[in-house]
Design a protein around this motif. Structure first.
Motif, PDB file in Angstrom:
ATOM      1  N   ALA A  30       0.846  -1.201   0.000  1.00 39.91           N
ATOM      2  CA  ALA A  30       0.000   0.000   0.000  1.00 39.91           C
ATOM      3  C   ALA A  30       0.880   1.250   0.000  1.00 39.91           C
ATOM      4  O   ALA A  30       0.601   2.229  -0.690  1.00 39.91           O
ATOM      5  CB  ALA A  30      -0.906  -0.001   1.227  1.00 39.91           C
ATOM      6  N   ALA A  66       0.877   4.106  -2.978  1.00 40.05           N
ATOM      7  CA  ALA A  66       0.653   5.536  -2.766  1.00 40.05           C
ATOM      8  C   ALA A  66       1.891   6.330  -3.157  1.00 40.05           C
ATOM      9  O   ALA A  66       1.810   7.370  -3.831  1.00 40.05           O
ATOM     10  CB  ALA A  66       0.302   5.795  -1.310  1.00 40.05           C
ATOM     11  N   TYR A 126      -3.998   8.310   1.549  1.00 39.07           N
ATOM     12  CA  TYR A 126      -3.127   7.337   2.214  1.00 39.07           C
ATOM     13  C   TYR A 126      -2.430   7.954   3.431  1.00 39.07           C
ATOM     14  O   TYR A 126      -2.332   7.339   4.496  1.00 39.07           O
ATOM     15  CB  TYR A 126      -2.100   6.804   1.215  1.00 39.07           C
ATOM     16  CG  TYR A 126      -1.045   5.957   1.864  1.00 39.07           C
ATOM     17  CD1 TYR A 126      -1.346   4.681   2.329  1.00 39.07           C
ATOM     18  CD2 TYR A 126       0.247   6.442   2.024  1.00 39.07           C
ATOM     19  CE1 TYR A 126      -0.386   3.913   2.950  1.00 39.07           C
ATOM     20  CE2 TYR A 126       1.215   5.676   2.646  1.00 39.07           C
ATOM     21  CZ  TYR A 126       0.897   4.407   3.108  1.00 39.07           C
ATOM     22  OH  TYR A 126       1.839   3.649   3.726  1.00 39.07           O
TER      23      TYR A 126
END
Lengths: 698, 698
Positions: free
Chosen positions: A403, A407, A469
């Motif tokens: 993740a 981002a 994020y």
């Protein structure tokens, strides 16, 4: 043409010649250019490139000398001929994909097979069933069918859910009806569609029994395989001239209730059950998540090299172009000064030179991290498969890193392509008047690069993903969860020290610079978190802050990655300590120049004092410009662009700037085959047109 | 072409139509567009424009519909035909210079007579003797001789003293020998020279008996008046394609010992005495000083209008283009949002909208001040002539104001053309993907405008002149001389208060904003003075500071002039109080957005606190965006660009964006008259070319 008189042919530029000036530049520094080239590109890539370049240069069709003179249709025509030749060379030499891509890079112009070679083949490969791959892929790989990827519409770009083209399930035919209900449903900007493709992957809203299931991909034939005319009820064509990218036939496409068979819908992840007429999902296209990260990391790495072309051209030319004398020089040295000696030129070019390395090392490290994580994950998957399963912490760290990478790659794609595009324009202007000539080679390159700021995620839109994020990460830190990746680590560090404050010695410590960038983005993140999560400000009111947030985070990433790359064994083992010192100066120049440009954010965060910012500007940066100046030409040499690739009068490796400008204008320029009638009374425009005479002789 | 099938012709864009969306925008505000247009342009100019526009629209030769499709030679060909027609229209309608210029502006492309009409005629008029004017001017005004102004060389741009072309006095012939001793001596970039001119004003180093007397202007015939071929020992041609400006034949020119007669040297200010063979100076070309100021003020004023085209296009299109839903909108309002509602779009476009007004009012006031001063000076001269003579103070104030105007115009030319050029690119990108299409109309306009940042003084070079003037002014204040103009007044004010400090209420007082800008430039000036005059730092080390100095001074001038314009009787008498309030908001937006962008300088100077800067950004600017947003479309409407002038699908006044994009691509695009053979095995590129068929039918 060859009408240049003999007395002109004997003329030489005045004063020291270009090659002498560049030789003098190169003698001022002992940087090992070849070693540095290997560090940037690797030996393998350099060898591959040299081998393929030789083949391309020997083929007349790739000759670039008329590129800058040609109009739209002629440019497309040449690009099509080149695409065909490239394909036949691939077959002849048995090139793999990497070699084929290298050849395209060296030609440096978008070509009509561009989307067939990439998105068309990839999408069928990734989203087709085995039967569909059998049915479409082989013929596509043999160029019997030539395709493109038709997603964007006249009325819709980034917002895929808003697409208007429909694919309606027909239970009677067990097939689909593709339709464009509005003018804005017209596919638009689709590369390779305008003139070349006979098939398209059409993204359309799947409709079953009046209900919409969202956009899905359909492989649709659009042109006759023999006549290459549009099929009935298909309207297709080229969308017209653009700021750049004019060798590509970006196209439009409309359908009037066109029936396509069942096999058209790419069905690996979902399909319509022909017996029940029901929508069935099978598996999810999660790999796309990773692929996009990979594609964006590639854009980051390429951004360094894209910008390096402009920096190479502008730096070499600035070492040759002389203008005015130094006001303060002693009388004995009152010759004209190469403009690269002026600090106003240095402050424009040298931070960009530093940026080429910063972006390159950042892209490389992003790809390494991505690969390491993929390996970790596949071990995790393998463990899962063997039913042993990893501990819960291990998977969560793995996916948290993914993740983070996702981002990070969004923000970095936005920042790096913006730096490259805007940097190229700075380089062009730094060449003064001659930068405006197409022969500078920068303008056309800039114009062709610009779409990168829009595709694979618009550079403004993407920043919202980064902000989302970061806000999520801040929430996790605020709720006292332990750090699971670098972002939560720096946020956690800031949060635990915010009351105590910090004291970074940005002027003496390279790692303190990284910490200052981390401090500033952490400060901004918690500020944004306060506005959104505590004060509940509307999302729309925060978009400008989010853009700044994303930019600050990406600048931190570039500085951190550049710094780490210079500490890594890989780098240290390849270059001597003197070279490493120059690279570190480039690091400091990039970081401190950025810090000074964004001074008020750094100051507001408490990461640095106003005095430090001021010293960074007036002392550190100015000193770094002086220190790097003598190495400038060798540093751009190390990017190793062949003259054939640069196609620039100003950027020639041998410094024959004026000879080449003059040759192109006087000998190659077709406008000089015309004599006009200049008098307003006469309706005759051309008195004489040697092009006509030549044509009629053929 | 007209092959668009009927089912396509019946399609309309989805959702609310462009004209409905623009109508809705226009209904949100009651700004009196026509009144505002008159304030910007004056009634007289609007009427003149409308009258001439009608004439141009009725002439087929000015039809723009193929402009974006044409290659270099075709574009030049069309431009030459237009130039001829324009000349004949001028004769037919008896247009004065202003009307002729208006027509050129409406056509909006550089033309092959461009340099003949301006620099060639002006230079002969200003620098020729009465005999020379007789000899050259009449024939030039009748287009029997067509000229250009040949100063820049391949190796020399800004530095006129470095020119290499020589004009050697020949005592035997009582004439001159024009010669290009090196390749770099080739004249280069000379507008109208490449194909059109048969004469050139050649700037060449005058040499008498081996001694150089610096650059002087010579009128030289270069092409035969009948055949239009280059004369013997003259090599002349077009320099090739450029980033823009491709309707103009910028040329090169070399001489091989070409003899020209005595009358060639423009001799109003200096000549060679034919009997003594001596150089004689008579009078000095001091008027040039004033003319340059005038020309630069014109560039400042035009910059507003140049930028306004891009802002008009991007603003209208952003009101029509819809994308995504507002995250926070209630479920009932979940339609797609016009992108102009997004703050990230507003922050890019609305400060530029404000800048169009700021630059326009600044340019207008600069020209007024220049004219007032000229009048004062001519009264002074008249007094001198009548032997009465003004008091010493009066003349020194007059010339000090002129010096101030001169320096100010240098800085403003640099700042305003940079704002316009970079602003246009921001507008283009704010249009998303479609901004990249030539049909946006912004890209080609931007590309044609770019040279303005280089000519009439390179935007970087010019800033040194401003810095030099500010340093001089600082010295005058430091030596306790009384203020004689605005610059010394603000420096004096700062100097006398520097110890006490200041407290400007930038968030509530419009005039305090002006004072804050004055404070910051004064601070920077005394800092620079310290570095140069006290610490004796090398000039070259200070160039970056000087650039910032000039920028800060010019920003002060724009803010001050914009503020004053809104206080002036002229403005107040023309618009109602509500309109004035909107204009004041544009003023605040321009000023506070600039202040925030340059935050660290304002903070360092002590003009504002960090808290104020932060509030300016997060509160004031964001609030102003909201307040101005409803007026955006009416504000751009008030710039009153006719669709024919804009030539933009995206910027159409009636909002038919998609219809126009589609029409141009599908109906006008010549690439769609071709059917290709896409298969790599075939060497045939075009299967069918309707253009050929059509041509053969003619």
């Amino acid at each position: 043409m060859g009408q240049t008189p003999d007395w002109v042919k004997q003329l030489k530029p005045s004063g020291p010649q270009g090659h002498e000036l560049l030789a003098a530049e190169r003698s001022k520094s002992t940087l090992p250019v070849a070693k540095l080239s290997e560090l940037i590109h690797t030996k393998e890539v350099l060898e591959r490139r040299a081998r393929i370049l030789e083949i391309l240069k020997s083929e007349q069709v790739f000759d670039k000398s008329q590129n800058y003179f040609k109009g739209r249709i002629e440019r497309f025509e040449a690009a099509l001929a080149r695409a065909k030749k490239l394909r036949s060379l691939r077959v002849k030499h048995g090139w793999n994909l990497q070699e084929y891509r290298t050849a395209s890079d060296l030609i440096s112009e978008p070509g009509p097979y561009g989307l067939h070679d990439s998105m068309f083949l990839v999408t069928i490969g990734e989203q087709g069933t085995p039967e569909q791959r059998d049915f479409f892929l082989k013929r596509a790989e043999n160029y019997e069918i030539i395709g493109c990827y038709a997603q964007t519409e006249l009325g819709h770009g980034s917002n895929v859910r808003g697409l208007e083209t429909t694919a309606t399930w027909s239970p009677q035919d067990k097939g689909f009806i593709i339709h464009s209900p509005h003018l804005t449903a017209s596919k638009w900007w689709i590369g390779s569609l305008g003139k070349t493709a006979n098939h398209a992957i059409v993204m359309a809203q799947l409709i079953i029994a009046g209900k919409s299931y969202g956009p899905h991909p359909f492989v649709v034939q659009i042109r006759d395989l023999k006549t290459h005319e549009a099929l009935d009820n298909v309207h297709v064509g080229d969308i017209g001239p653009k700021f750049g990218y004019n060798t590509m036939d970006n196209g439009f496409l409309l359908f009037n209730n066109v029936k396509v068979p069942y096999i058209s819908m790419l069905a690996r992840f979902s399909h319509v059950d022909p017996s029940s007429n029901q929508y069935v999902r099978r598996g999810s296209p999660s790999l796309v998540y990773g692929t996009l990260t990979w594609v964006r990391s590639t854009i980051v790495m390429q951004a360094g090299s894209v910008l390096a072309r402009g920096v190479t051209i502008a730096t070499r030319y600035s070492a040759i172009r002389r203008q005015f004398q130094d006001r303060d020089a002693p009388e004995s040295e009152k010759g004209e000064n190469p403009v690269l000696n002026y600090t106003m030129v240095q402050i424009r070019l040298l931070p960009l030179l530093a940026a080429t390395f910063a972006l390159h090392f950042t892209g490389t490290r992003m790809m390494q991290m991505y690969q390491q994580n993929q390996e970790k994950m596949s071990i995790g998957d393998a463990n899962k498969d063997s039913k042993r399963g990893p501990g819960p912490e291990e998977t969560s760290i793995g996916s948290d890193i993914l993740a983070d990478l996702h981002a990070t790659s969004c923000g970095l794609k936005s920042l790096s392509s913006t730096i490259a595009a805007e940097g190229l324009e700075v380089c062009r202007r730094a060449c003064g008047g001659h930068g405006y000539s197409s022969f500078s080679g920068i303008g056309p390159w800039y114009a062709d690069y610009l779409p990168t700021t829009t595709w694979e995620g618009d550079n403004y839109m993407l920043t919202q993903q980064v902000a989302r994020y970061l806000l999520k990460s801040a929430r996790s830190v605020l709720s006292s969860q332990p750090p699971t990746n670098d972002t939560t680590r720096i946020l956690h560090n800031y949060h635990s020290r915010a009351d105590i404050g910090c004291a970074f010695d940005i002027l003496s410590s390279d790692s303190d610079i990284v910490d200052a960038f981390a401090w500033r983005i952490s400060f901004l993140t918690f500020e944004a978190s306060k506005h959104r999560d505590e004060q509940k400000k509307p999302w729309n009111d925060l978009l400008v802050d989010f853009y700044r947030l994303s930019k600050a985070h990406s600048q931190y990433m570039v500085v951190k990655n550049f710094h780490e790359a210079l500490q890594s064994h890989d780098t240290i083992s390849q270059v001597d300590s003197e070279t490493l010192e120059v690279l570190k100066k480039l690091y400091r120049l990039y970081a401190l120049h950025t810090l000074e440009q964004e001074g008020s954010e750094f100051y507001a965060s408490g990461a640095v004092t106003v005095k430090q910012i001021s010293l960074a500007r007036t002392n550190a940066v100015m000193k770094l410009l002086k220190d790097i100046r003598p190495h400038a030409v060798r540093l751009v040499d190390s990017w190793a662009f062949d003259d054939w690739v640069l196609d620039s009068s100003l950027g020639r490796e041998d410094g024959k700037v004026y000879e080449d400008m003059f040759y192109r204008a006087s000998e190659l320029n077709p406008l000089n085959q015309i004599t006009v009638n200049p008098y307003p009374e006469s309706a005759v425009l051309f008195k004489k047109d040697e092009r006509e005479e030549r044509r009629s002789k053929l």
